[in-house]
Design a protein around this motif. Structure first.
Motif, PDB file in Angstrom:
ATOM      1  N   SER A   9       4.033  -4.506  -8.620  1.00 29.84           N
ATOM      2  CA  SER A   9       4.999  -4.826  -9.112  1.00 29.84           C
ATOM      3  C   SER A   9       6.437  -4.536  -9.685  1.00 29.84           C
ATOM      4  CB  SER A   9       4.208  -5.765 -10.288  1.00 29.84           C
ATOM      5  OG  SER A   9       2.994  -5.874 -10.576  1.00 29.84           O
ATOM      6  N   LEU A  10       6.445  -3.627  -9.308  1.00 30.68           N
ATOM      7  CA  LEU A  10       7.722  -3.051 -10.099  1.00 30.68           C
ATOM      8  C   LEU A  10       8.896  -2.339  -8.969  1.00 30.68           C
ATOM      9  CD1 LEU A  10       6.943  -0.859 -12.999  1.00 30.68           C
ATOM     10  CD2 LEU A  10       7.671  -2.770 -12.643  1.00 30.68           C
ATOM     11  N   VAL A  11       7.828  -2.146  -7.936  1.00 29.44           N
ATOM     12  CA  VAL A  11       9.344  -1.072  -6.922  1.00 29.44           C
ATOM     13  C   VAL A  11       8.711  -1.998  -5.110  1.00 29.44           C
ATOM     14  CG1 VAL A  11       9.703   0.614  -5.231  1.00 29.44           C
ATOM     15  CG2 VAL A  11       9.017   1.010  -7.682  1.00 29.44           C
ATOM     16  N   GLY A  12       7.260  -2.593  -4.852  1.00 28.55           N
ATOM     17  CA  GLY A  12       7.167  -3.497  -3.602  1.00 28.55           C
ATOM     18  C   GLY A  12       5.842  -2.749  -3.205  1.00 28.55           C
ATOM     19  N   ASN A  13       5.807  -3.525  -2.610  1.00 29.47           N
ATOM     20  CA  ASN A  13       4.457  -3.390  -1.548  1.00 29.47           C
ATOM     21  C   ASN A  13       4.050  -2.938  -0.637  1.00 29.47           C
ATOM     22  OD1 ASN A  13       4.890  -5.314   0.157  1.00 29.47           O
ATOM     23  ND2 ASN A  13       3.639  -6.674  -0.198  1.00 29.47           N
ATOM     24  N   GLU A  14       5.623  -2.604   0.178  1.00 29.71           N
ATOM     25  CA  GLU A  14       5.609  -1.841   1.343  1.00 29.71           C
ATOM     26  C   GLU A  14       6.943  -0.630   0.157  1.00 29.71           C
ATOM     27  OE1 GLU A  14       6.186  -3.593   5.107  1.00 29.71           O
ATOM     28  OE2 GLU A  14       7.442  -4.725   3.613  1.00 29.71           O
ATOM     29  N   PHE A  31      10.099  11.830   1.663  1.00 30.16           N
ATOM     30  CA  PHE A  31       9.728  10.564   1.413  1.00 30.16           C
ATOM     31  C   PHE A  31       8.633  10.607   2.675  1.00 30.16           C
ATOM     32  CE2 PHE A  31      12.886   9.330  -1.840  1.00 30.16           C
ATOM     33  CZ  PHE A  31      11.899   9.482  -3.041  1.00 30.16           C
ATOM     34  N   SER A  32       8.010   9.812   2.752  1.00 32.15           N
ATOM     35  CA  SER A  32       7.337   9.271   3.860  1.00 32.15           C
ATOM     36  C   SER A  32       6.560   7.533   3.339  1.00 32.15           C
ATOM     37  CB  SER A  32       6.162  10.384   4.401  1.00 32.15           C
ATOM     38  OG  SER A  32       5.501  10.615   3.309  1.00 32.15           O
ATOM     39  N   PRO A  33       6.387   7.046   4.835  1.00 35.85           N
ATOM     40  CA  PRO A  33       5.831   5.519   4.725  1.00 35.85           C
ATOM     41  C   PRO A  33       4.221   6.007   3.523  1.00 35.85           C
ATOM     42  CG  PRO A  33       6.738   5.793   6.164  1.00 35.85           C
ATOM     43  CD  PRO A  33       6.748   7.510   5.918  1.00 35.85           C
ATOM     44  N   ILE A  34       4.072   4.864   3.197  1.00 36.35           N
ATOM     45  CA  ILE A  34       2.535   4.620   2.709  1.00 36.35           C
ATOM     46  C   ILE A  34       1.673   3.202   2.701  1.00 36.35           C
ATOM     47  CG2 ILE A  34       2.416   6.736   1.386  1.00 36.35           C
ATOM     48  CD1 ILE A  34       2.512   5.221  -1.439  1.00 36.35           C
ATOM     49  N   THR A  35       2.590   2.861   2.752  1.00 34.91           N
ATOM     50  CA  THR A  35       2.153   1.316   2.504  1.00 34.91           C
ATOM     51  C   THR A  35       3.069   0.047   3.959  1.00 34.91           C
ATOM     52  OG1 THR A  35       3.208   0.600   0.833  1.00 34.91           O
ATOM     53  CG2 THR A  35       1.186   1.257   0.255  1.00 34.91           C
ATOM     54  N   LEU A  36       3.075   0.374   4.765  1.00 34.24           N
ATOM     55  CA  LEU A  36       3.983  -1.020   5.799  1.00 34.24           C
ATOM     56  C   LEU A  36       2.560  -1.545   6.071  1.00 34.24           C
ATOM     57  CD1 LEU A  36       6.201  -0.814   7.730  1.00 34.24           C
ATOM     58  CD2 LEU A  36       5.013   0.530   9.451  1.00 34.24           C
ATOM     59  N   ARG A  37       3.615  -2.969   5.595  1.00 38.94           N
ATOM     60  CA  ARG A  37       3.008  -3.767   6.529  1.00 38.94           C
ATOM     61  C   ARG A  37       2.843  -4.679   8.072  1.00 38.94           C
ATOM     62  NH1 ARG A  37      -0.543  -3.498   1.297  1.00 38.94           N
ATOM     63  NH2 ARG A  37       0.749  -3.703   0.116  1.00 38.94           N
ATOM     64  N   PRO A  38       1.752  -5.132   8.447  1.00 35.92           N
ATOM     65  CA  PRO A  38       1.882  -5.863   9.790  1.00 35.92           C
ATOM     66  C   PRO A  38       2.820  -6.653  10.338  1.00 35.92           C
ATOM     67  CG  PRO A  38      -0.116  -6.562   8.766  1.00 35.92           C
ATOM     68  CD  PRO A  38       1.279  -5.908   7.489  1.00 35.92           C
ATOM     69  N   ALA A  39       3.134  -7.526   9.784  1.00 37.43           N
ATOM     70  CA  ALA A  39       5.111  -8.122  10.401  1.00 37.43           C
ATOM     71  C   ALA A  39       6.211  -6.745   9.913  1.00 37.43           C
ATOM     72  CB  ALA A  39       5.125  -8.606   8.791  1.00 37.43           C
ATOM     73  N   SER A  40       6.019  -6.108   8.904  1.00 36.62           N
ATOM     74  CA  SER A  40       7.382  -4.722   9.119  1.00 36.62           C
ATOM     75  C   SER A  40       6.908  -4.193  10.369  1.00 36.62           C
ATOM     76  CB  SER A  40       7.226  -4.371   8.294  1.00 36.62           C
ATOM     77  OG  SER A  40       7.588  -4.773   6.443  1.00 36.62           O
ATOM     78  N   LYS A  41       5.624  -3.972  10.826  1.00 33.64           N
ATOM     79  CA  LYS A  41       5.197  -2.843  11.840  1.00 33.64           C
ATOM     80  C   LYS A  41       5.917  -3.515  12.998  1.00 33.64           C
ATOM     81  CE  LYS A  41       1.661  -0.398  14.404  1.00 33.64           C
ATOM     82  NZ  LYS A  41       2.076   0.782  14.500  1.00 33.64           N
TER      83      LYS A  41
END
Length: 267
Positions: A104-109, A247-257
């Protein structure tokens, strides 16, 4: 901004308004079992380093000053950090403490700091101070948020302070006034406006690291133990701490991938 809020659920809108107004939110951790496992790991690592037995974790952490001196404290802290950060489970556990808050505060990716940080502040120890500062002043991205997790109850000088957004705006308008002054001058001028965070074990704090914050000498009879870690939206601008380095990615979504891997067909 008001148009964007119309797309949010009422509880999410309330949460975001609280964060924007106060500069922080405190909520119960979302994975208490993971919190217990994390604290177990910290206590076990500290016990091995000190050669001390722990029958009551809360008492052991709060009264660690009875078994370690201030001059050995950083050695203890670094040893504990090395042990807990060596676990592949530690970052997913930590993220699970505030998963929905971060969404909610930062994002889902999201991108997450590669290593957790640990603070230990003994009573009356002047060697563990963090003068008032804002992380963005020293090269951090303004798009970052900090997840701050207490391993003991934190209150008064056993905790940290934060300068609220309204007072920070006032500081920024007169920032040149402090160009040749010390952080102690800054603390003294805004002392009455600082918000001291009161948070119990079992809760998590998410705060805006663009706001000045820090700590003072712990005047309480107990030691403070807290973990902290930075999160940011994966595709937001980075400061000196880069993706892949800090930093490293932890929640990359399919559409972004899919989009990142797409290349136009050859003609």
């Amino acid at each position: 901004m008001n148009d964007i809020l119309e797309f949010l659920e009422p509880m999410e809108r309330e949460l975001q308004n609280e964060f924007l107004t106060n500069g922080f939110v405190i909520r119960p951790v979302e994975n208490y079992e993971a919190l217990e496992e994390l604290r177990d790991s910290v206590v076990e690592a500290a016990s091995v380093f000190l050669g001390a037995q722990s029958t009551d974790q809360d008492d052991f952490l709060n009264h660690i000053h009875q078994v370690v001196s201030a001059d050995k404290l950083n050695e203890l802290r670094l040893d504990v950090l090395e042990k807990i950060n060596s676990s592949k489970a530690i970052r997913p556990q930590y993220y699970s403490m505030a998963r929905s808050l971060l969404s909610s505060l930062v994002g889902n990716e999201l991108a997450m700091q590669n290593r957790l940080n640990l603070s230990i502040q003994l009573p009356q120890d002047e060697g563990s101070l963090l003068p008032i500062h804002a992380d963005v002043w020293s090269g951090d991205s303004p798009y970052e948020a900090v997840v701050w997790l207490p391993l003991v109850d934190c209150y008064r000088s056993k905790s940290m302070f934060l300068l609220p957004p309204a007072a920070t705006q006032s500081l920024h308008q007169n920032f040149s006034h402090y160009s040749e002054k010390s952080s102690e001058d800054l603390f003294r001028d805004f002392k009455e406006e600082l918000k001291w965070i009161e948070i119990k074990y079992g809760s998590v704090l998410v705060f805006n690291q663009n706001l000045p914050h820090g700590n003072r000498v712990n005047q309480e009879s107990e030691a403070r133990w807290s973990l902290n870690c930075r999160f940011k939206s994966l595709f937001s601008p980075y400061g000196d701490k880069k993706l892949g380095e800090f930093f490293s990615p932890i929640t990359l979504r399919p559409a972004s991938k899919i989009g990142m891997e797409y290349s136009f067909p050859r003609t």
